[in-house]
Design a protein around this motif. Structure first.
Motif, PDB file in Angstrom:
ATOM      1  N   LEU A   1       0.820  -1.212   0.000  1.00 25.89           N
ATOM      2  CA  LEU A   1       0.000   0.000   0.000  1.00 25.89           C
ATOM      3  C   LEU A   1       0.854   1.262   0.000  1.00 25.89           C
ATOM      4  O   LEU A   1       0.514   2.257  -0.646  1.00 25.89           O
ATOM      5  N   ASP A   2       1.973   1.244   0.716  1.00 27.59           N
ATOM      6  CA  ASP A   2       2.850   2.420   0.766  1.00 27.59           C
ATOM      7  C   ASP A   2       3.348   2.794  -0.631  1.00 27.59           C
ATOM      8  O   ASP A   2       3.456   3.976  -0.975  1.00 27.59           O
ATOM      9  N   GLN A   3       3.653   1.784  -1.448  1.00 27.97           N
ATOM     10  CA  GLN A   3       4.129   2.052  -2.805  1.00 27.97           C
ATOM     11  C   GLN A   3       3.001   2.603  -3.673  1.00 27.97           C
ATOM     12  O   GLN A   3       3.229   3.497  -4.495  1.00 27.97           O
TER      13      GLN A   3
ATOM     14  N   LEU B   1       0.538   4.432  -2.562  1.00 27.94           N
ATOM     15  CA  LEU B   1       0.377   5.826  -2.124  1.00 27.94           C
ATOM     16  C   LEU B   1       1.481   6.718  -2.688  1.00 27.94           C
ATOM     17  O   LEU B   1       1.241   7.881  -3.050  1.00 27.94           O
ATOM     18  N   LYS B   2       2.692   6.186  -2.764  1.00 21.70           N
ATOM     19  CA  LYS B   2       3.811   6.942  -3.321  1.00 21.70           C
ATOM     20  C   LYS B   2       3.558   7.254  -4.797  1.00 21.70           C
ATOM     21  O   LYS B   2       3.734   8.401  -5.236  1.00 21.70           O
ATOM     22  N   TYR B   3       3.138   6.245  -5.546  1.00 21.49           N
ATOM     23  CA  TYR B   3       2.848   6.441  -6.974  1.00 21.49           C
ATOM     24  C   TYR B   3       1.719   7.450  -7.165  1.00 21.49           C
ATOM     25  O   TYR B   3       1.792   8.339  -8.028  1.00 21.49           O
ATOM     26  N   ALA B   4       0.666   7.309  -6.342  1.00 20.13           N
ATOM     27  CA  ALA B   4      -0.482   8.215  -6.453  1.00 20.13           C
ATOM     28  C   ALA B   4      -0.087   9.649  -6.114  1.00 20.13           C
ATOM     29  O   ALA B   4      -0.550  10.609  -6.754  1.00 20.13           O
ATOM     30  N   HIS B   5       0.804   9.803  -5.124  1.00 19.52           N
ATOM     31  CA  HIS B   5       1.246  11.143  -4.719  1.00 19.52           C
ATOM     32  C   HIS B   5       2.033  11.824  -5.845  1.00 19.52           C
ATOM     33  O   HIS B   5       1.825  13.008  -6.128  1.00 19.52           O
ATOM     34  N   VAL B   6       2.922  11.077  -6.494  1.00 15.85           N
ATOM     35  CA  VAL B   6       3.698  11.643  -7.599  1.00 15.85           C
ATOM     36  C   VAL B   6       2.760  12.036  -8.745  1.00 15.85           C
ATOM     37  O   VAL B   6       2.890  13.124  -9.328  1.00 15.85           O
ATOM     38  N   ALA B   7       1.796  11.158  -9.056  1.00 18.25           N
ATOM     39  CA  ALA B   7       0.841  11.459 -10.131  1.00 18.25           C
ATOM     40  C   ALA B   7       0.033  12.704  -9.795  1.00 18.25           C
ATOM     41  O   ALA B   7      -0.241  13.547 -10.667  1.00 18.25           O
ATOM     42  N   TYR B   8      -0.344  12.847  -8.516  1.00 22.62           N
ATOM     43  CA  TYR B   8      -1.111  14.023  -8.083  1.00 22.62           C
ATOM     44  C   TYR B   8      -0.293  15.303  -8.245  1.00 22.62           C
ATOM     45  O   TYR B   8      -0.783  16.319  -8.757  1.00 22.62           O
ATOM     46  N   LYS B   9       0.972  15.281  -7.831  1.00 27.15           N
ATOM     47  CA  LYS B   9       1.838  16.463  -7.951  1.00 27.15           C
ATOM     48  C   LYS B   9       2.028  16.867  -9.413  1.00 27.15           C
ATOM     49  O   LYS B   9       2.001  18.047  -9.761  1.00 27.15           O
ATOM     50  N   LYS B  10       2.208  15.874 -10.281  1.00 26.70           N
ATOM     51  CA  LYS B  10       2.378  16.163 -11.703  1.00 26.70           C
ATOM     52  C   LYS B  10       1.085  16.718 -12.302  1.00 26.70           C
ATOM     53  O   LYS B  10       1.114  17.558 -13.203  1.00 26.70           O
ATOM     54  N   SER B  11      -0.067  16.246 -11.795  1.00 26.70           N
ATOM     55  CA  SER B  11      -1.355  16.766 -12.260  1.00 26.70           C
ATOM     56  C   SER B  11      -1.507  18.235 -11.880  1.00 26.70           C
ATOM     57  O   SER B  11      -2.038  19.041 -12.654  1.00 26.70           O
ATOM     58  N   LEU B  12      -1.020  18.598 -10.688  1.00 24.95           N
ATOM     59  CA  LEU B  12      -1.064  19.996 -10.259  1.00 24.95           C
ATOM     60  C   LEU B  12      -0.195  20.880 -11.153  1.00 24.95           C
ATOM     61  O   LEU B  12      -0.541  22.032 -11.428  1.00 24.95           O
ATOM     62  N   GLU B  13       0.943  20.353 -11.611  1.00 25.63           N
ATOM     63  CA  GLU B  13       1.801  21.095 -12.541  1.00 25.63           C
ATOM     64  C   GLU B  13       1.041  21.412 -13.819  1.00 25.63           C
ATOM     65  O   GLU B  13       1.086  22.532 -14.332  1.00 25.63           O
ATOM     66  N   MET B  14       0.324  20.402 -14.336  1.00 26.37           N
ATOM     67  CA  MET B  14      -0.444  20.612 -15.564  1.00 26.37           C
ATOM     68  C   MET B  14      -1.572  21.609 -15.336  1.00 26.37           C
ATOM     69  O   MET B  14      -1.849  22.457 -16.184  1.00 26.37           O
ATOM     70  N   GLN B  15      -2.232  21.500 -14.182  1.00 28.34           N
ATOM     71  CA  GLN B  15      -3.307  22.443 -13.860  1.00 28.34           C
ATOM     72  C   GLN B  15      -2.774  23.874 -13.783  1.00 28.34           C
ATOM     73  O   GLN B  15      -3.404  24.819 -14.274  1.00 28.34           O
ATOM     74  N   ASN B  16      -1.602  24.032 -13.169  1.00 26.89           N
ATOM     75  CA  ASN B  16      -0.978  25.345 -13.047  1.00 26.89           C
ATOM     76  C   ASN B  16      -0.694  25.948 -14.424  1.00 26.89           C
ATOM     77  O   ASN B  16      -0.952  27.130 -14.683  1.00 26.89           O
ATOM     78  N   LEU B  17      -0.180  25.114 -15.334  1.00 29.81           N
ATOM     79  CA  LEU B  17       0.117  25.586 -16.681  1.00 29.81           C
ATOM     80  C   LEU B  17      -1.156  25.977 -17.423  1.00 29.81           C
ATOM     81  O   LEU B  17      -1.225  27.037 -18.051  1.00 29.81           O
TER      82      LEU B  17
END
Length: 292
Positions: free
Chosen positions: A99-101, A103-119
């Motif tokens: 589960l920790d892995q 969550l780690k994958y989901a967190h990275v995907a979420y951060k990258k999604s925020l980058e796209m939203q910002n752009l």
């Protein structure tokens, strides 16, 4: 009779020049001195050709700008999108150990999604202000008070970075007309920019001076200077000083382009100077005295 024949000769010469232009040689200019009536036609043709060339050059520049915009947007979206798809793909294919892995994958995907939203948000903001010259919500306000409020808003962030914000205005009250929401975005962009890129800065100055003709605003810091070869490009869309185009600072490369557009719709100009002592963004607004 001789005068008539000479004028016919002039007409033939002009006609030959016009045929060359009509054939597509828009770089050709009619260099003839003819009689007064015909000369006005020659001058008008030359002006028409000159204006046509300018229009064609502007169209080519616009097309090139659009192509660059598409290329830059594609570049800036591709990297985070690839990461989002990659990490979600690992989860989708059950390629994880616990589960920790996940969550780690989901967190990275979420951060990258925020980058796209910002752009995407920055793109919408840039497009709106570029075509919003008639949508200014002009109100009377005190620029000195606005700078004081900005100082208070950013005080905690400045303290966290070991910086002191200093507000100087001359006179103490500077009344002017403007869209406070758009101007607030301009100053927020410039102050945030100073925090992100003013490496080693200990002071941030917010200064305003009112003269008989204009209001001059300076947002300045004493951090690391901007490279000279970057100064003329800072307000270009998607331009970043970092050679790697790194997202470490969270920038889209649109903040200063947006600031320039918002200043422009107010009838003002913005420029930047930078040396070892001080980097300053200087804005000139026309002095629009509020009606009494």
């Amino acid at each position: 009779m001789m005068i008539k024949s000479y004028r016919q000769f002039e007409v033939y010469k002009v006609e030959a020049e016009l045929i060359q232009i009509a054939a597509g040689d828009l770089n050709h200019k009619i260099n003839l001195k003819v009689n007064k009536r015909l000369q006005s036609v020659v001058d008008s043709v030359n002006l028409l050709v000159s204006n046509t060339n300018k229009h064609i050059a502007e169209q080519k520049k616009s097309e090139k700008s659009k192509d660059e915009l598409i290329a830059n947007v594609s570049h800036d979206l591709r990297t985070p999108l690839t990461s989002v798809i990659g990490y979600l793909g690992l989860i989708e294919s059950n390629n994880y150990s616990d589960l920790d892995q996940i969550l780690k994958y989901a967190h990275v995907a979420y951060k990258k999604s925020l980058e796209m939203q910002n752009l995407v948000n920055s793109l919408f903001e840039y497009a709106n202000v570029e075509h919003a010259t008639s949508t200014l919500n002009l109100t009377q306000f005190d620029m000195a008070q606005m700078l004081d409020q900005l100082s208070a808003d950013f005080e905690l962030e400045a303290n966290r970075r070991g910086m002191e914000i200093i507000v100087n205005t001359k006179p103490n009250k500077i009344e002017m007309l403007g869209d406070t929401e758009k101007l607030g975005r301009v100053f927020n962009n410039l102050i945030t920019n100073a925090f992100k890129y003013g490496k080693g800065a200990t002071h941030l100055w917010l200064e305003a001076e009112k003269t008989s003709k204009e209001v001059i605003i300076q947002i300045a810091n004493n951090g690391q200077p901007i490279p000279k070869d970057s100064l003329s490009h800072l307000f270009d869309r998607f331009y970043r000083v970092e050679d790697s185009r790194s997202k470490e600072t969270g920038g889209t490369g649109l903040g200063l382009a947006i600031a320039k557009s918002m200043v422009k719709v107010h009838g003002g100009t913005i420029a930047v100077t930078s040396n070892e002592e001080r980097t300053a963004f200087i804005i000139h607004f026309p002095n629009s005295e509020p009606k009494k």
